[in-house]
Scaffold this motif. Sequence first.
Motif, PDB file in Angstrom:
ATOM      1  N   GLY A 149       0.805  -1.335   0.178  1.00  0.00           N
ATOM      2  CA  GLY A 149       0.203   0.069   0.025  1.00  0.00           C
ATOM      3  C   GLY A 149       0.829   1.243  -0.140  1.00  0.00           C
ATOM      4  O   GLY A 149       0.414   2.272  -0.581  1.00  0.00           O
ATOM      5  N   LEU A 150       2.029   1.459   0.551  1.00  0.00           N
ATOM      6  CA  LEU A 150       2.835   2.560   0.919  1.00  0.00           C
ATOM      7  C   LEU A 150       3.789   2.633  -0.453  1.00  0.00           C
ATOM      8  O   LEU A 150       4.070   3.747  -1.002  1.00  0.00           O
ATOM      9  N   ILE A 151       4.269   1.658  -1.053  1.00  0.00           N
ATOM     10  CA  ILE A 151       5.010   1.606  -2.257  1.00  0.00           C
ATOM     11  C   ILE A 151       4.478   1.363  -3.684  1.00  0.00           C
ATOM     12  O   ILE A 151       4.590   2.137  -4.480  1.00  0.00           O
ATOM     13  N   VAL A 152       4.312   0.174  -3.813  1.00  0.00           N
ATOM     14  CA  VAL A 152       3.673  -0.546  -4.978  1.00  0.00           C
ATOM     15  C   VAL A 152       2.325   0.377  -5.705  1.00  0.00           C
ATOM     16  O   VAL A 152       2.540   0.419  -6.703  1.00  0.00           O
ATOM     17  N   MET A 153       1.438   0.321  -4.767  1.00  0.00           N
ATOM     18  CA  MET A 153       0.076   1.064  -5.171  1.00  0.00           C
ATOM     19  C   MET A 153       0.503   2.497  -5.741  1.00  0.00           C
ATOM     20  O   MET A 153       0.069   2.721  -6.775  1.00  0.00           O
ATOM     21  N   PRO A 154       1.055   3.211  -4.922  1.00  0.00           N
ATOM     22  CA  PRO A 154       1.170   4.814  -5.661  1.00  0.00           C
ATOM     23  C   PRO A 154       2.162   4.536  -6.851  1.00  0.00           C
ATOM     24  O   PRO A 154       1.923   5.314  -7.523  1.00  0.00           O
TER      25      PRO A 154
ATOM     26  N   PRO B 132      11.007  -3.543  -9.313  1.00  0.00           N
ATOM     27  CA  PRO B 132      10.208  -4.945  -9.233  1.00  0.00           C
ATOM     28  C   PRO B 132      10.572  -5.917  -8.028  1.00  0.00           C
ATOM     29  O   PRO B 132       9.784  -6.546  -7.364  1.00  0.00           O
ATOM     30  N   LEU B 133      11.928  -5.580  -7.544  1.00  0.00           N
ATOM     31  CA  LEU B 133      12.477  -6.524  -6.282  1.00  0.00           C
ATOM     32  C   LEU B 133      11.311  -5.873  -5.138  1.00  0.00           C
ATOM     33  O   LEU B 133      11.096  -6.906  -4.201  1.00  0.00           O
ATOM     34  N   ILE B 134      11.321  -4.580  -4.986  1.00  0.00           N
ATOM     35  CA  ILE B 134      10.586  -4.184  -3.917  1.00  0.00           C
ATOM     36  C   ILE B 134       9.161  -4.522  -3.787  1.00  0.00           C
ATOM     37  O   ILE B 134       8.451  -4.707  -2.849  1.00  0.00           O
ATOM     38  N   SER B 135       8.602  -4.609  -5.125  1.00  0.00           N
ATOM     39  CA  SER B 135       7.209  -5.053  -5.394  1.00  0.00           C
ATOM     40  C   SER B 135       7.005  -6.442  -5.256  1.00  0.00           C
ATOM     41  O   SER B 135       5.917  -6.966  -4.623  1.00  0.00           O
ATOM     42  N   PHE B 136       7.901  -7.236  -5.608  1.00  0.00           N
ATOM     43  CA  PHE B 136       7.439  -8.851  -5.582  1.00  0.00           C
ATOM     44  C   PHE B 136       7.941  -9.277  -4.429  1.00  0.00           C
ATOM     45  O   PHE B 136       7.345 -10.424  -3.942  1.00  0.00           O
ATOM     46  N   VAL B 137       8.785  -9.012  -3.620  1.00  0.00           N
ATOM     47  CA  VAL B 137       9.405  -9.443  -2.108  1.00  0.00           C
ATOM     48  C   VAL B 137       7.923  -9.253  -1.428  1.00  0.00           C
ATOM     49  O   VAL B 137       7.787 -10.625  -0.805  1.00  0.00           O
TER      50      VAL B 137
END
Length: 340
Positions: A83-88, A110-115
């Motif tokens: 909610g804090l990183i991927v969605m925005p 992608p690393l931040i979103s997939f993990v």
Amino acid sequence: MDDSNYGQNTSVQYCFPDNTSSCIKEVRSGPAYKFLFVFLSCVSVCTVFLNLLVIISISHFKQLHTPTNLLILSLAVADLLVGLIVMPVNMIQLMDSCWYFGKTACSVYPLISFVPMASSLCSLILIAVERYIAVCDPLVYSTRITVCKTTLVIILGWSLCLFYVTIYLYINNHLFPSQISSSCYGECVVVLKHFWVVVDLVVSFITPCCIILILYSVIFKVARRQAKAVKAMRNGASHKHRAKASSSSETKAAKKLGTVIFVYMALWIPYYISSLSVESLTSSSTVWTVFGWLQLTNSSVNPLIYAIFYSWFRASAKFIVTCRIFESSSSRFNLIPEHF
């Protein structure tokens, strides 16, 4: 077909007007897109807020420091990152199709979103294992499942997810800035090869979900057997009533967490089914966008399930919202009166 039929006014601009190699962006500013942007912004804010409530609740109140709740905490941390990183970031790309953060961020994102998404599934597997031991082997539960052991397992699980996603992105040539190829400046597209999408389907979805389903089928089978045994002892002594209460509590916990798992599967299955129908899947495709957001909404749904099913979450949320957690003895507040 005329786009005006959809109430959309699309103008063509450049992502970086001062750069001659800049990508052309589509500014989606029609009423439908404005509504979509407001709606997704609300989803993102609610996801952050609700998962923060879960994290603060379990972290602050000592009564909630149990192995089960630590696993829920791990799940909430993963959902918070979504909610804090991927969605925005996904919203920015959805509204004008440009990447403003450079190649390094393109390789790291992608690393931040997939993990976090991989860690969500890992947490659900651990929850299923923990519930299996609690219901099927309660006599050894307190020795096998402790807060310390659970913490170590959670750290190990996140580490394995990070390792797997790193290898996965490296194989798909999207781990280092030098591996990223783009047709223009301001583009960040992740291309997943069909073969590795299939591998990921087996490794990070089918196998874990099969494990979860098998464990929960055993849990509910044992729970039904325990319920029948408890029913036969309803008119027994007080210790039998305590056994009934304990069995009922574990069964209800399994059902509540089972709901979280089945919702997760329902929101993820469309993405994996659709991904098998194309040779390669890119982050700019309609399929990725639609089913990708369907996946992300799972991070919003989980805390809502807690709010519906868990009285401790409603009680702790009330203390947090009313700022009573700032009282000196607030960490020892009783959130589960029936335990007394």
